[in-house]
Design an enzyme around this catalytic site. Structure first.
Site, PDB file in Angstrom:
ATOM      1  N   TYR A 133       0.817  -1.219   0.000  1.00 61.29           N
ATOM      2  CA  TYR A 133       0.000   0.000   0.000  1.00 61.29           C
ATOM      3  C   TYR A 133       0.845   1.260   0.000  1.00 61.29           C
ATOM      4  O   TYR A 133       1.924   1.315   0.557  1.00 61.29           O
ATOM      5  CB  TYR A 133      -1.000   0.001   1.155  1.00 61.29           C
ATOM      6  CG  TYR A 133      -0.443  -0.110   2.547  1.00 61.29           C
ATOM      7  CD1 TYR A 133      -0.337   1.014   3.362  1.00 61.29           C
ATOM      8  CD2 TYR A 133      -0.062  -1.343   3.062  1.00 61.29           C
ATOM      9  CE1 TYR A 133       0.152   0.908   4.657  1.00 61.29           C
ATOM     10  CE2 TYR A 133       0.424  -1.457   4.344  1.00 61.29           C
ATOM     11  CZ  TYR A 133       0.524  -0.327   5.145  1.00 61.29           C
ATOM     12  OH  TYR A 133       1.021  -0.434   6.421  1.00 61.29           O
ATOM     13  N   LYS A 169      -1.013  -4.812  20.647  1.00 66.20           N
ATOM     14  CA  LYS A 169      -1.623  -3.485  20.554  1.00 66.20           C
ATOM     15  C   LYS A 169      -3.070  -3.566  20.065  1.00 66.20           C
ATOM     16  O   LYS A 169      -3.955  -2.922  20.620  1.00 66.20           O
ATOM     17  CB  LYS A 169      -0.799  -2.599  19.612  1.00 66.20           C
ATOM     18  CG  LYS A 169      -1.393  -1.213  19.366  1.00 66.20           C
ATOM     19  CD  LYS A 169      -0.544  -0.385  18.438  1.00 66.20           C
ATOM     20  CE  LYS A 169      -0.750  -0.826  17.010  1.00 66.20           C
ATOM     21  NZ  LYS A 169      -0.098   0.030  16.027  1.00 66.20           N
ATOM     22  N   ASP A 170      -3.313  -4.359  19.031  1.00 64.81           N
ATOM     23  CA  ASP A 170      -4.658  -4.451  18.474  1.00 64.81           C
ATOM     24  C   ASP A 170      -5.625  -5.161  19.410  1.00 64.81           C
ATOM     25  O   ASP A 170      -6.817  -4.867  19.420  1.00 64.81           O
ATOM     26  CB  ASP A 170      -4.629  -5.156  17.119  1.00 64.81           C
ATOM     27  CG  ASP A 170      -3.999  -4.292  16.036  1.00 64.81           C
ATOM     28  OD1 ASP A 170      -3.847  -3.068  16.242  1.00 64.81           O
ATOM     29  OD2 ASP A 170      -3.655  -4.851  14.974  1.00 64.81           O
TER      30      ASP A 170
END
Length: 187
Positions: A133, A169-170
């Site tokens: 991306y 973290k997620d």
């Protein structure tokens, strides 16, 4: 010729570049500043990222960078397949907290354009999926924010069988109700 389609979230586009194939494989032009500007994408992409997720059911996100380092993204899948998601986090937007999701795969060649003001995440649908991306600003960890991937208020229908594979973290990210969004709908 490249096709683009508006989604249910204003500004988020699904893009289908042409592929030219023969017995050797295919060729596709995955980005041209001139062509994408004709689609209304006038971002100055400054960084390309490439991510590999080894296991099916890996979820990354929902992530975004806040101002002054907010990022638009142009996402595609170079190998395997992902379910790619954008969530509107612009205060005052009629679609605030709503989401869209699309399968991006090496096979279909589709791309998702996600402007600044949206959280982004994906789930892998095949092992060893590679995500490529473009970003309109450089990575700035001091501005990075995560939202809970499975927040029931957002209600994303993730195509994940069994327990999702998450980063630390997620797995503890806050929910949308606790977000003080730095983005505003500008009409």
């Amino acid at each position: 010729m490249i096709e683009s389609h508006h989604t249910d979230l204003p500004g988020v586009l699904i893009i289908q570049p042409d592929r030219f194939g023969d017995h050797r494989g295919f060729f596709a032009e995955t980005y041209s500043q001139r062509v994408y500007a004709e689609l209304g994408i006038n971002e100055n992409f400054v960084q390309d990222n490439h991510s590999l997720s080894a296991e099916t059911g890996t979820v990354r996100g929902l992530h975004f960078q806040g101002p002054p380092r907010a990022q638009a993204k142009l996402v595609r899948c170079g190998r395997g397949a992902i379910f790619d998601v954008a969530v509107d986090i612009r205060k005052g937007s009629e679609t605030y907290g709503k989401w869209v999701g699309y399968e991006l795969s090496a096979e279909n060649g589709a791309q998702l354009f996600i402007p600044a003001g949206f959280a982004h995440g994906f789930a892998t649908l095949q092992p060893d999926s590679e995500i490529i991306y473009k970003c309109s600003d450089y990575y700035a960890p001091e501005t990075e924010v995560a939202l809970r991937w499975n927040d029931p208020a957002i209600g994303i229908k993730w195509p994940v069988q069994g327990a999702a594979i998450l980063s630390d973290k997620d797995s503890v990210a806050p929910v949308l109700a606790d977000l003080e969004s730095p983005f505003f709908w500008e009409g």
